[in-house]
Design a protein around this motif. Structure first.
Motif, PDB file in Angstrom:
ATOM      1  N   SER A  15       0.831  -1.204   0.000  1.00  0.00           N
ATOM      2  CA  SER A  15       0.000   0.000   0.000  1.00  0.00           C
ATOM      3  C   SER A  15       0.867   1.257   0.000  1.00  0.00           C
ATOM      4  N   GLY A  16       2.019   1.207   0.659  1.00  0.00           N
ATOM      5  CA  GLY A  16       2.927   2.344   0.638  1.00  0.00           C
ATOM      6  C   GLY A  16       3.505   2.590  -0.746  1.00  0.00           C
ATOM      7  N   LEU A  18       2.136   1.636  -3.591  1.00  0.00           N
ATOM      8  CA  LEU A  18       1.041   2.089  -4.437  1.00  0.00           C
ATOM      9  C   LEU A  18       0.746   3.567  -4.198  1.00  0.00           C
ATOM     10  N   CYS A  19       0.677   3.974  -2.950  1.00  0.00           N
ATOM     11  CA  CYS A  19       0.399   5.374  -2.624  1.00  0.00           C
ATOM     12  C   CYS A  19       1.491   6.286  -3.180  1.00  0.00           C
ATOM     13  N   ALA A  20       2.740   5.907  -3.011  1.00  0.00           N
ATOM     14  CA  ALA A  20       3.846   6.727  -3.521  1.00  0.00           C
ATOM     15  C   ALA A  20       3.815   6.807  -5.047  1.00  0.00           C
ATOM     16  N   ALA A  21       3.544   5.685  -5.703  1.00  0.00           N
ATOM     17  CA  ALA A  21       3.501   5.674  -7.165  1.00  0.00           C
ATOM     18  C   ALA A  21       2.340   6.508  -7.700  1.00  0.00           C
ATOM     19  N   VAL A  22       1.181   6.369  -7.077  1.00  0.00           N
ATOM     20  CA  VAL A  22       0.016   7.145  -7.525  1.00  0.00           C
ATOM     21  C   VAL A  22       0.240   8.633  -7.292  1.00  0.00           C
ATOM     22  N   MET A  23       0.798   8.993  -6.135  1.00  0.00           N
ATOM     23  CA  MET A  23       1.028  10.409  -5.856  1.00  0.00           C
ATOM     24  C   MET A  23       2.104  10.985  -6.781  1.00  0.00           C
ATOM     25  N   PHE A  24       3.096  10.203  -7.140  1.00  0.00           N
ATOM     26  CA  PHE A  24       4.104  10.669  -8.093  1.00  0.00           C
ATOM     27  C   PHE A  24       3.457  10.903  -9.457  1.00  0.00           C
ATOM     28  N   LEU A  54      -8.373   1.935   2.568  1.00  0.00           N
ATOM     29  CA  LEU A  54      -9.396   0.939   2.239  1.00  0.00           C
ATOM     30  C   LEU A  54      -8.801  -0.324   1.626  1.00  0.00           C
ATOM     31  N   TRP A  55      -7.694  -0.191   0.920  1.00  0.00           N
ATOM     32  CA  TRP A  55      -7.138  -1.332   0.201  1.00  0.00           C
ATOM     33  C   TRP A  55      -6.088  -2.104   0.979  1.00  0.00           C
ATOM     34  N   VAL A  56      -5.667  -1.615   2.125  1.00  0.00           N
ATOM     35  CA  VAL A  56      -4.674  -2.344   2.905  1.00  0.00           C
ATOM     36  C   VAL A  56      -5.370  -3.529   3.582  1.00  0.00           C
ATOM     37  N   ARG A  57      -4.678  -4.629   3.727  1.00  0.00           N
ATOM     38  CA  ARG A  57      -5.315  -5.813   4.305  1.00  0.00           C
ATOM     39  C   ARG A  57      -5.518  -5.648   5.813  1.00  0.00           C
ATOM     40  N   ARG A  58      -6.300  -6.518   6.365  1.00  0.00           N
ATOM     41  CA  ARG A  58      -6.730  -6.405   7.753  1.00  0.00           C
ATOM     42  C   ARG A  58      -5.569  -6.374   8.747  1.00  0.00           C
ATOM     43  N   GLY A  59      -4.594  -7.205   8.569  1.00  0.00           N
ATOM     44  CA  GLY A  59      -3.477  -7.285   9.504  1.00  0.00           C
ATOM     45  C   GLY A  59      -2.563  -6.064   9.467  1.00  0.00           C
ATOM     46  N   ALA A  64      -1.517   2.183   7.411  1.00  0.00           N
ATOM     47  CA  ALA A  64      -2.045   3.163   6.450  1.00  0.00           C
ATOM     48  C   ALA A  64      -1.712   4.601   6.840  1.00  0.00           C
ATOM     49  N   PRO A  65      -1.915   5.019   8.099  1.00  0.00           N
ATOM     50  CA  PRO A  65      -1.566   6.410   8.426  1.00  0.00           C
ATOM     51  C   PRO A  65      -0.058   6.671   8.425  1.00  0.00           C
ATOM     52  N   VAL A  66       0.737   5.627   8.358  1.00  0.00           N
ATOM     53  CA  VAL A  66       2.192   5.792   8.328  1.00  0.00           C
ATOM     54  C   VAL A  66       2.688   5.946   6.893  1.00  0.00           C
ATOM     55  N   VAL A  67       2.151   5.158   5.968  1.00  0.00           N
ATOM     56  CA  VAL A  67       2.653   5.176   4.599  1.00  0.00           C
ATOM     57  C   VAL A  67       2.103   6.334   3.785  1.00  0.00           C
ATOM     58  N   VAL A  68       0.972   6.886   4.191  1.00  0.00           N
ATOM     59  CA  VAL A  68       0.371   7.974   3.432  1.00  0.00           C
ATOM     60  C   VAL A  68       1.262   9.228   3.415  1.00  0.00           C
TER      61      VAL A  68
END
Length: 162
Positions: A15-16, A18-24, A54-59, A64-68
């Motif tokens: 997820s980190g 993906l977030c970095a790639a999308v934001m780039f 929403l897309w990060v798995r349950r465990g 999510a608040p760290v990688v964003v």
């Protein structure tokens, strides 16, 4: 029971990335279409934050608040104004992060709230499934009840499969 919503379930690292790639990619499009508008970049960061949570798995929900914010910092590189060279780019990055802190905090807050709501919802759903299983008398596979019932069948002459 409601059907599980379809969608990817990514690890914390995934997820980190993906977030970095999308934001780039968002920053590059912002640079091409709007000349590097910080407002457009910040507004588009908010839905990316929610989707990451929403897309990060349950465990890995609490990642999510760290990688964003890391994704925000990686993505702001093309939009950051610098004089050139490594020091100019670093100075532009620091300035962009300082001036866009509101968007950064807002996206991080949205990701954190989304992750906490998902965690509470999943915990409530798991508790409801356990309650209905106890009411129906269903034993967990591989639990102590399964071992006891296998011993009872063996004692009565029944066959068990291992």
């Amino acid at each position: 029971m409601a059907a599980r919503p379809a969608g990817p379930r990514l690890t914390g690292l995934g997820s980190g990335v993906l977030c970095a790639a999308v934001m780039f990619a968002v920053a590059c499009l912002d640079l091409l279409l709007f000349g590097g508008s910080p407002l457009v970049y910040g507004v588009l960061f908010l839905p990316v934050s929610v989707l990451t949570a929403l897309w990060v798995r349950r465990g890995d929900l609490l990642t999510a608040p760290v990688v964003v914010p890391i994704g925000f910092a990686v993505g702001v590189l093309p939009v950051a104004e610098g004089d050139g060279g490594i020091l100019g780019t670093v100075m532009g990055l620091v300035t962009a992060l300082a001036t866009q802190a509101g968007w950064l905090y807002g996206g991080t807050l949205l990701a954190g709230v989304t992750a906490l709501v998902r965690r509470a919802t999943l915990a409530r759903r798991t508790a409801a499934v356990r309650r209905t299983a106890l009411v129906r008398g269903v034993r967990r596979v591989g639990g102590a009840g399964a071992v006891r019932s296998a011993r009872e069948r063996t004692a009565r002459g029944g066959r068990t499969t291992a």
